[in-house]
Motif scaffolding. Structure first.
Motif, mmCIF file in Angstrom:
data_model
loop_
_atom_site.group_PDB
_atom_site.id
_atom_site.type_symbol
_atom_site.label_atom_id
_atom_site.label_comp_id
_atom_site.label_asym_id
_atom_site.label_seq_id
_atom_site.Cartn_x
_atom_site.Cartn_y
_atom_site.Cartn_z
ATOM 1 N N THR A 645 11.144 4.097 -16.348
ATOM 2 C CA THR A 645 10.891 5.422 -17.139
ATOM 3 C C THR A 645 12.144 6.342 -16.650
ATOM 4 O OG1 THR A 645 9.568 6.161 -15.298
ATOM 5 C CG2 THR A 645 8.417 5.137 -17.310
ATOM 6 N N VAL A 689 20.109 25.700 -22.178
ATOM 7 C CA VAL A 689 20.698 24.628 -23.307
ATOM 8 C C VAL A 689 20.987 25.591 -24.502
ATOM 9 C CG1 VAL A 689 20.480 22.816 -24.730
ATOM 10 C CG2 VAL A 689 19.543 22.751 -22.640
ATOM 11 N N ARG A 698 18.709 27.360 -27.071
ATOM 12 C CA ARG A 698 17.573 26.569 -27.395
ATOM 13 C C ARG A 698 16.246 26.420 -26.389
ATOM 14 N NH1 ARG A 698 19.104 20.442 -28.947
ATOM 15 N NH2 ARG A 698 16.895 20.549 -29.603
ATOM 16 N N ASP A 704 10.144 25.656 -22.764
ATOM 17 C CA ASP A 704 11.707 24.761 -22.819
ATOM 18 C C ASP A 704 12.317 24.833 -21.789
ATOM 19 O OD1 ASP A 704 11.135 24.137 -25.658
ATOM 20 O OD2 ASP A 704 11.690 25.866 -26.253
ATOM 21 N N LEU A 706 12.311 24.445 -17.995
ATOM 22 C CA LEU A 706 11.333 23.822 -17.091
ATOM 23 C C LEU A 706 11.519 24.489 -15.783
ATOM 24 C CD1 LEU A 706 11.340 20.209 -18.529
ATOM 25 C CD2 LEU A 706 9.918 22.104 -19.349
ATOM 26 N N ASP A 770 14.821 11.062 -19.160
ATOM 27 C CA ASP A 770 15.437 10.895 -20.380
ATOM 28 C C ASP A 770 16.861 10.462 -19.999
ATOM 29 O OD1 ASP A 770 16.484 10.335 -22.971
ATOM 30 O OD2 ASP A 770 16.024 12.336 -23.548
ATOM 31 N N TRP A 773 17.377 7.265 -17.711
ATOM 32 C CA TRP A 773 16.866 6.040 -18.722
ATOM 33 C C TRP A 773 18.215 5.858 -19.518
ATOM 34 C CZ3 TRP A 773 16.438 5.660 -23.902
ATOM 35 C CH2 TRP A 773 16.090 4.052 -24.402
ATOM 36 N N GLN A 774 18.839 7.051 -20.126
ATOM 37 C CA GLN A 774 20.198 6.530 -20.876
ATOM 38 C C GLN A 774 21.011 6.145 -19.890
ATOM 39 O OE1 GLN A 774 19.936 7.232 -24.032
ATOM 40 N NE2 GLN A 774 18.657 8.739 -24.793
ATOM 41 N N ASP B 244 13.918 16.082 -29.041
ATOM 42 C CA ASP B 244 14.000 17.136 -28.779
ATOM 43 C C ASP B 244 14.427 17.460 -27.328
ATOM 44 O OD1 ASP B 244 11.869 16.537 -27.078
ATOM 45 O OD2 ASP B 244 10.351 17.077 -28.396
ATOM 46 N N LEU B 245 14.417 18.741 -26.542
ATOM 47 C CA LEU B 245 15.047 18.762 -25.423
ATOM 48 C C LEU B 245 14.368 17.963 -24.317
ATOM 49 C CD1 LEU B 245 15.145 22.746 -25.240
ATOM 50 C CD2 LEU B 245 17.341 21.073 -25.408
ATOM 51 N N ARG B 246 13.117 17.577 -24.614
ATOM 52 C CA ARG B 246 12.428 16.695 -23.556
ATOM 53 C C ARG B 246 13.062 15.333 -23.368
ATOM 54 N NH1 ARG B 246 7.839 19.975 -21.611
ATOM 55 N NH2 ARG B 246 8.626 21.936 -22.245
ATOM 56 N N ALA B 247 13.228 14.874 -24.921
ATOM 57 C CA ALA B 247 13.395 13.554 -24.927
ATOM 58 C C ALA B 247 14.202 12.984 -26.346
ATOM 59 C CB ALA B 247 12.109 12.676 -24.840
ATOM 60 N N SER B 248 14.684 12.049 -26.167
ATOM 61 C CA SER B 248 15.384 11.519 -27.291
ATOM 62 C C SER B 248 14.341 10.604 -28.160
ATOM 63 C CB SER B 248 16.578 10.800 -27.090
ATOM 64 O OG SER B 248 16.157 9.512 -26.361
ATOM 65 N N ASP B 250 14.747 7.520 -29.118
ATOM 66 C CA ASP B 250 14.709 6.098 -28.556
ATOM 67 C C ASP B 250 13.996 6.081 -27.225
ATOM 68 O OD1 ASP B 250 16.242 5.080 -30.529
ATOM 69 O OD2 ASP B 250 18.222 5.092 -29.392
ATOM 70 N N TYR B 251 13.949 7.107 -26.388
ATOM 71 C CA TYR B 251 13.413 7.073 -25.081
ATOM 72 C C TYR B 251 11.844 7.242 -25.405
ATOM 73 C CZ TYR B 251 11.944 8.711 -20.606
ATOM 74 O OH TYR B 251 11.457 8.949 -19.355
ATOM 75 N N LEU B 255 9.294 4.775 -24.140
ATOM 76 C CA LEU B 255 8.051 5.056 -23.213
ATOM 77 C C LEU B 255 6.868 4.611 -23.863
ATOM 78 C CD1 LEU B 255 8.736 8.803 -22.132
ATOM 79 C CD2 LEU B 255 8.729 6.847 -20.737
#
Lengths: 782, 269
Positions: A645, A689, A698, A704, A706, A770, A773-774, B244-248, B250-251, B255
């Motif tokens: 994850t 962002v 954004r 948003d 965190l 995220d 993971w990418q 969104d800002l938290r996650a794409s 694909d992700y 998940l």
């Protein structure tokens, strides 16, 4: 140094009962009679020309007193908002900033009009009725792209977007690279951060036209500077303007510089003829309060194969924002601190300040020092990785060991024991067994990482000579006034400002020890420009104790000396024979013959004084340190990364900090813990962002953006080493920023260490699941 | 920020609420716990003309088991769900979800009916309602959950229609909800819920599309006897989660698979 009972004692912060029971006196608690509310109409565009502003409908609202635009404010506000040289005297262009936009808006959130109404609901409603006709202009939204000469300009008509571009060279850089057996490259992004103090900014102003007095209540880290700047803009004498900053719910650097509202609210009070209050919303804070960091670093490090560091070349590209922050160029100190705790033959650092269509950046906890530390500590880890050496070993091989030490840029580290703090930290985590566990875990598909951060920081600003240049004239010393009343009560007025640091306790410990009176007898005052010394220099850059505390100590010593001379007179003894012991003045050899501090205080206001002595028992002292102070330490972060994850779990966080003599260990621990929390926040969570296409913010709310809470943070294991500073009599350094300076890279180094076997070389911040993971997807791709 | 001005009425019963809502028209909104609506109003993203407050309507805060159904009043708050012995016995997954909603303040005020009516795909209860075929009982009738969550924040509720209660099947077998988030008090970036019921597995996903989603392909794979790990690979089948800002997107799909596997394995353990 005085060996006493209070300095060094774990004393609970005496300001806390008041603050935690809701009895603080914050700016919003003040509403002068007849106070009305100001609402700011802000630009929704990152860059646009203002064609026209129609205020008619808003002005017609029955509860609206005035709608004001730049044209109105020009009659009472004069000149541009200040920009200090800070660490870059040679700026190429500094866009002139008036507190409210006139023809062009250059960042989202910039004020374009204000509504003054009887109540908040009316002000907010009417502000929505102000119609601004904008012609959107292309926006500069990325500091690297901003350097493209073909791209848009942050300010229409500007030659380019370069605010400054300066290279500093220290030592033999060319020789270092010529002798290199390996050159290691790194690119590190320092994302923009929002300081997010719990209390946003609030300004209340009341103008008295008969006494010609302006009183401004606001939350500031340095009210005297605000008075200096705002009185000039209002063209009022400094004495006619009083700035009051009582309790403040956190600053973290964001309450150092003056803001547009600091000018607009008093100006509106003058124009409307009534007290005016403005209370920032969180959304306004995210868009309009200065951001921190916002830098991209490229670095090359020249090394020998045995791990010896030779030289470094680095470039800092700093996103200045739409205007240069008042102390925005302070962040260039990252270049000067890039050498870190290590010996180098030469270091060359280029800093480029770039104008963009975003809110200005300015100091944020650590301000340039976290960035410099992050850079050098990442580079050292990359060196270790490329040479196949242990990270601790590369550090040990290159540590500065003899003090005072002059770094390549001429800064003199006053004292240190870098091996000592690293040894303590590694012992605390049992480093060898941790490495064994890591190896075993990897075999089982578990990714444990160990991250080191052996930081050194510069703080305690003064001294006078370099800092006077940096502020444009005002040397950053500190003043304190100690007044003893006939009953022996002591009032202390300090030019620093406490907004979470616990000065009320720490300073009282120093005064009580110096005078030999109980702490309860000592009252601290700060934050009112009508009180105390002629100028106060404020609180930032971990300076309050090592500069302000020393001023308090110095003024207390002056009082003690006068009291001792008076006691000698009263005891009919020679001055040299009078000793001060726990609040009593006694004659050497005859302890029965003594006077209490209270008795001497009363006598100071009587008639029986030695010849030539005036009545009264009070003193002012300004302290000008001979050098900066140089705290340091070693932090170790242990993480586990879930390779499925990308989730990072901090298993342990160990901090060994050396800030010299400790006045109050509880307050030091609190500062270190809070600082670490903010460093971890940058490493894992926080990021401002802006949309890369539209330039729109954004992360406009705390949904948003965190900010981590207790639940997301480890409890750091804090311990100390004490290497006193030779820079001041008490041997103190600073600790307000150390945790933040050390922590972000400890976490990132741990993550990179964990993921090394999977082929990850570097991770930028925030290391979100995220993002990790990418990155893992990319390296897994065949 | 403060909201735009609005009318406020406190209803004494649901008949009154319905009548007022009918009179006030579609710009009026129902106020229960207010933990979704009021933040939107404070940002002026929602500007209802009126609020009809049902917070003090009696009888909507009951929890009971009725045969093979667990019936929960619309005004039951998260905290009450989390500590209810009845819920813990009849549908422990719901109690566990409730304990992880927001923070303590949110759990003290927010309501089950509010979450369902808001139809935010990031909400936890809609996932459970969908995967277990809950019924949403209103002043106007009853909606099966599969017809209720139509799109982002979109339900078949009429402007004058108010949720009375939500009924779930009793299911006390193996279950697990994994709520993947960056901060403890956040919404799920992705949530994976699994519940064994009537011998089969029901699998639900939070925040993986415009509505709560059911991982039917993975459910079918399990029913065919595939291993949990194999079935979970199909959990993202047909999903187009948001970026969104938290996650794409694909992700999130990734998940969905990982969390479904983990939830199944933990539930079965």
């Amino acid at each position: 140094m005085a060996v006493t009972q209070l300095i060094g004692a774990r004393i609970q912060r005496r300001e806390d009962p008041r603050l935690v029971t809701g009895h603080g006196r914050f700016t919003d608690d003040r509403s002068p009679r007849g106070c009305c509310v100001l609402q700011v109409v802000r630009s929704p565009h990152p860059h646009a020309r203002i064609r026209s502003i129609d205020t008619a409908r808003a002005a017609a609202h029955p509860d609206v007193l005035r709608v004001l635009t730049a044209a109105d404010f020009r009659s009472v506000l004069h000149g541009a908002m200040p920009v200090t040289p800070s660490f870059v005297a040679e700026k190429r262009q500094v866009p002139e900033r008036f507190p409210i936009a006139t023809e062009e808006v250059v960042y989202q959130g910039e004020p374009v009009a204000v509504v003054v109404a009887r109540d908040r609901a009316a002000a907010v409603d009417a502000a929505e009725w102000v119609v601004v006709d904008y012609e959107p202009l292309p926006a500069v939204v990325d500091p690297i792209a901003a350097l493209d000469p073909a791209g848009p300009r942050a300010h229409a008509g500007a030659p380019d977007n370069v605010c400054w571009d300066v290279t500093y060279t220290g030592g033999d850089v060319a020789g270092a690279f010529a002798d290199a057996e390996l050159v290691v490259h790194g690119r590190i992004v320092q994302q923009r951060l929002a300081p997010t103090p719990i209390e946003g900014r609030v300004v209340v102003a009341e103008h008295d036209p008969y006494d010609e007095r302006m009183t401004i209540w606001l939350g500031s880290q340095n009210p005297h500077f605000i008075r200096l700047f705002v009185s000039q803009a209002l063209q009022m004498a400094e004495t006619q303007v009083r700035v009051v900053s009582r309790d403040v719910g956190g600053g973290f650097g964001s309450k150092i510089s003056p803001y547009p509202e600091d000018y607009l609210v008093p100006a509106a009070a003058k124009l409307v003829g009534r007290p005016v209050k403005w209370v920032e919303t969180r959304t306004e804070a995210m868009a309009g309060t200065t951001h921190g960091r916002g830098q991209v670093f490229e670095a090359d490090v020249a090394v020998r194969r045995d791990g010896t560091l030779l030289g470094m070349r680095l470039t800092q590209t700093l996103d200045v924002g739409a205007y240069c922050g008042t102390f925005g160029a302070f962040q260039a100190v990252a270049v000067y601190m890039a050498p870190g705790a290590y010996r180098w033959r030469g270091v060359e650092g280029r800093t480029i300040g770039v104008l963009t269509n975003r809110v200005p950046t300015d100091p944020y906890r650590g301000a340039g020092r976290p960035e410099g530390t992050h850079l050098v500590e990442r580079m050292v880890d990359l060196v270790a990785r490329e040479l196949g050496m242990d990270q601790a070993e590369v550090r040990r091989r290159n540590f500065v060991t003899a003090f005072p030490f002059t770094n390549p840029f001429g800064f003199v580290y006053d004292s240190g024991n870098y091996h000592g703090s690293l040894d303590l930290a590694l012992a605390a985590v049992d480093y060898p067994s941790l490495r064994r566990r890591q190896a075993e875990g990897r075999a089982a598909g578990r990714y444990l990482g160990i991250g080191l951060s052996t930081y050194v920081e510069i703080c305690g600003f003064g001294p006078s000579a370099p800092t006077a240049g940096a502020t444009g004239g005002i040397a950053l010393v500190e003043g304190a006034q100690v007044r003893v009343f006939p009953t022996g009560s002591v009032a202390v007025y300090v030019g620093t400002h406490a907004h979470g640091q616990g000065h009320d306790t720490t300073f009282a410990q120093i005064v009580a020890d110096t005078l030999g009176v109980p702490m309860e007898q000592v009252e601290l005052h700060h934050g009112d420009t009508d009180e105390g010394t002629g100028f106060g220099y404020g609180t930032y850059g971990s300076r309050s104790l090592s500069v302000g505390g020393m001023a308090v100590r110095g003024a207390s010593l002056l009082v003690r000396e006068k009291a001792r001379r008076l006691a000698a007179h009263l005891l009919e003894a020679a001055e040299a024979d009078v000793l001060v012991e726990r609040g009593r003045f006694a004659v050497r050899g005859s302890p029965a013959s003594s006077r209490s501090f209270q008795e001497v205080a009363l006598a100071a206001y009587g008639a029986n004084l030695p010849s030539g002595m005036e009545q009264g028992l009070e003193a002012v002292h300004y302290f000008d340190p001979a050098n900066f102070v140089w705290p340091f330490g070693a932090h170790v972060c242990v993480v586990e990364v879930d390779p499925d994850t990308g989730q990072v779990t901090i298993e342990r966080y160990v901090a060994v900090d050396d800030c010299g003599t400790v006045i109050n260990p509880m307050i030091v621990e609190g500062q270190v813990q809070g600082g670490i929390a903010q460093g971890i926040a940058q490493a894992l969570f926080e990021e401002v962002v802006y949309d890369p296409d539209s330039g729109q913010l954004r992360t406009g709310t705390l949904l948003d953006y965190l900010v981590p809470t207790m639940s997301e943070l480890p409890v750091p294991e804090c311990s100390r080493q004490v290497t006193p500073s030779p820079t001041n009599e008490l041997g103190v350094k600073g600790v307000g920023e150390a945790g933040t300076i050390a922590a972000s890279v400890a976490v990132i180094n741990a993550i990179c260490d964990a993921l090394q076997p999977l082929g990850i070389r570097h991770v930028d911040m925030p290391a979100s699941p995220d993002r990790l993971w990418q990155q893992l997807q990319e390296v897994r791709r065949p | 920020m403060i909201p735009a001005s609005f009318d406020y009425r406190r209803a004494h019963d649901l008949d009154e609420a319905t009548r007022w809502l009918g009179e006030l028209g579609p710009e009026a909104k129902v106020l229960a716990g207010g933990h979704s609506l009021i933040p939107l109003m404070r940002l002026r993203l929602a500007q209802p003309s009126a609020l009809v407050d049902i917070g003090r309507v009696p009888g909507l805060d009951t929890i009971r088991v009725d045969g093979d159904r667990l019936r929960i009043g619309a005004l039951v708050r998260h905290a009450a769900l989390a500590r209810s012995e009845v819920v813990r016995r009849a549908l422990p997954l719901l109690a566990e979800m409730a304990a992880e909603v927001g923070d303590q303040q949110v759990r003290a005020r927010g309501t089950l009916g509010g979450v369902i009516a808001h139809a935010d795909p990031a909400g936890d209860y809609p996932t459970l309602a969908l995967m277990l075929d809950a019924e949403i009982v209103t002043t106007h009738g009853s909606h099966p959950a599969r017809d209720f969550f139509q799109h982002l924040f979109t339900t078949p509720l009429q402007p004058d229609e108010v949720i009375r209660e939500v009924t779930f099947p009793v299911a006390a077998g193996p279950h697990r909800y994994i709520k993947f988030r960056r901060r403890r008090c956040d919404w799920a970036i992705v949530g994976a819920a699994v519940q064994q019921s009537d011998g089969g597995w029901r699998l639900g996903l939070t925040n993986c599309g415009p509505t709560p989603m059911r991982a039917r392909a993975a459910e079918a794979a399990l029913a065919e006897g595939r291993t949990m790990a194999e079935a979970a690979l199909q959990a993202a089948e047909g999903l187009t989660p948001p970026s969104d800002l938290r996650a794409s997107s694909d992700y999130r799909r990734h998940l969905a698979r990982v969390l479904t596997r983990r939830a199944l394995e933990q539930a079965a353990a």
